[in-house]
Design a protein around this motif. Structure first.
Motif, PDB file in Angstrom:
ATOM      1  N   THR A  46      -0.074  -4.978  -5.518  1.00  0.00           N
ATOM      2  CA  THR A  46      -1.318  -4.863  -4.323  1.00  0.00           C
ATOM      3  C   THR A  46      -2.373  -5.489  -4.947  1.00  0.00           C
ATOM      4  O   THR A  46      -2.594  -6.172  -6.030  1.00  0.00           O
ATOM      5  N   GLY A  81      -5.772  -2.840  -1.245  1.00  0.00           N
ATOM      6  CA  GLY A  81      -4.452  -1.936  -1.204  1.00  0.00           C
ATOM      7  C   GLY A  81      -4.431  -0.775  -2.400  1.00  0.00           C
ATOM      8  O   GLY A  81      -4.073   0.273  -1.856  1.00  0.00           O
ATOM      9  N   SER A 111      -4.681   3.068  -1.287  1.00  0.00           N
ATOM     10  CA  SER A 111      -3.692   4.143  -1.742  1.00  0.00           C
ATOM     11  C   SER A 111      -4.232   4.993  -2.470  1.00  0.00           C
ATOM     12  O   SER A 111      -3.885   6.301  -2.217  1.00  0.00           O
ATOM     13  N   ARG A 122       0.933  -1.179  -0.004  1.00  0.00           N
ATOM     14  CA  ARG A 122      -0.009   0.028   0.161  1.00  0.00           C
ATOM     15  C   ARG A 122       1.030   1.305  -0.113  1.00  0.00           C
ATOM     16  O   ARG A 122       2.129   1.438   0.592  1.00  0.00           O
TER      17      ARG A 122
END
Length: 295
Positions: free
Chosen positions: A247, A251, A255, A92
């Protein structure tokens, strides 16, 4: 020169039957050549703006200047901590800042020296758009011109993984190069890719306008434009990380949420970031920010 399709590009992780690196050399964190831990732990989504160096003899105006003939007027970046889930290995990216280096009254040498000190003090995964073809060669060539050492770029990593390796995305991911299959398909511009994802893209601005802005004394506008390019690059990288398995959906969305929250907060005092976020939020493109069911 295009890469030989018969060669296997080295990549981090366990060795496979076709991986040329022996297993013992693929274990543990990458180290610099002095033995200190060197695995990147922070994204640095980087962009520069330049004008032709006025101190060098003029050349054909239709010829794009070589790296040493550019004068750097802005170095901007988004910095984001790489958080790794120990259970899954998924990453992340937690945004820490988006800014331009130095002050508006700094000359190129001071700007470059400060950037390379900043770079040497961290452990960065560089993320760029055409960074291998332009941004990093210019940063290095102009450091050469000014006599500024940049040993952190050359001395970190190992035989297979480091900033100089085209196929070491944990050190430098040039999104334009990667998304073209390293030249196997036509290369996109940042604006093309960003707009396809629902991002604002260039929003009518272009690097070709920079010289005129500098002539008018609008360095603040150049820095703002450069920063918005780094935000576009950061968001494209997050989507790329989902695409290639660095990811997962959770994630990715975490982000993106970190980036959105940062833009909302900073946008209170920095109008160009607020405008960027407003344009992004109003996009009608599919999944312009979040790909999970719950944002």
């Amino acid at each position: 020169m295009k890469p030989n399709p018969t060669e296997t590009a080295p990549s981090p992780g366990p060795a496979s039957p076709i991986d040329p690196a022996p297993p013992r050399q693929r274990r543990g964190p990458a180290r610099d050549r002095h033995g200190a831990p060197g695995t990147p732990d922070t994204l640095l989504c980087l962009d520069i703006e330049t004008v032709a160096d006025p101190g060098l003899p003029a050349i054909d105006s239709d010829t794009f200047p070589k790296p040493c003939r550019h004068q750097i007027v802005a170095i901007s970046y988004v910095e984001a901590r790489i958080a790794v889930d120990p259970a899954t290995g998924y990453e992340r990216y937690m945004v820490q800042q988006c800014r331009s280096g130095g002050n508006e009254d700094w000359d190129e040498r001071r700007l470059l020296a400060a950037f390379w000190r900043f770079f040497a003090a961290g452990r960065y995964r560089i993320v760029s758009w055409n960074g291998r073809g332009f941004d990093l060669p210019v940063l290095q060539a102009r450091a050469l011109v000014h006599g500024i050492p940049v040993q952190a770029w050359y001395r970190r990593g190992d035989r297979w993984n480091g900033y100089e390796s085209r196929y070491a995305p944990d050190w430098h991911t040039d999104l334009m190069d990667v998304l073209s299959g390293f030249g196997a398909s036509p290369r996109m511009g940042l604006d093309e890719c960003a707009v396809a994802l629902g991002l604002p893209g260039k929003a009518g601005e272009h690097g070709a306008h920079v010289a005129g802005q500098i002539t008018r004394g609008d360095l603040a506008g150049v820095r703002a434009y450069c920063e918005c390019d780094t935000v576009n690059t950061m968001a494209v990288y997050v989507r790329h990380a989902l695409l290639c398995g660095k990811t997962d959906v959770a994630g990715h969305d975490a982000s993106m949420r970190s980036l959105v929250d940062y833009l909302a907060s900073e946008g209170r005092t920095r109008p160009h970031l607020r405008t960027f976020l407003d344009r992004w939020m109003s996009s009608s493109r599919p999944a312009p920010m979040f790909v999970g069911k719950v944002a």
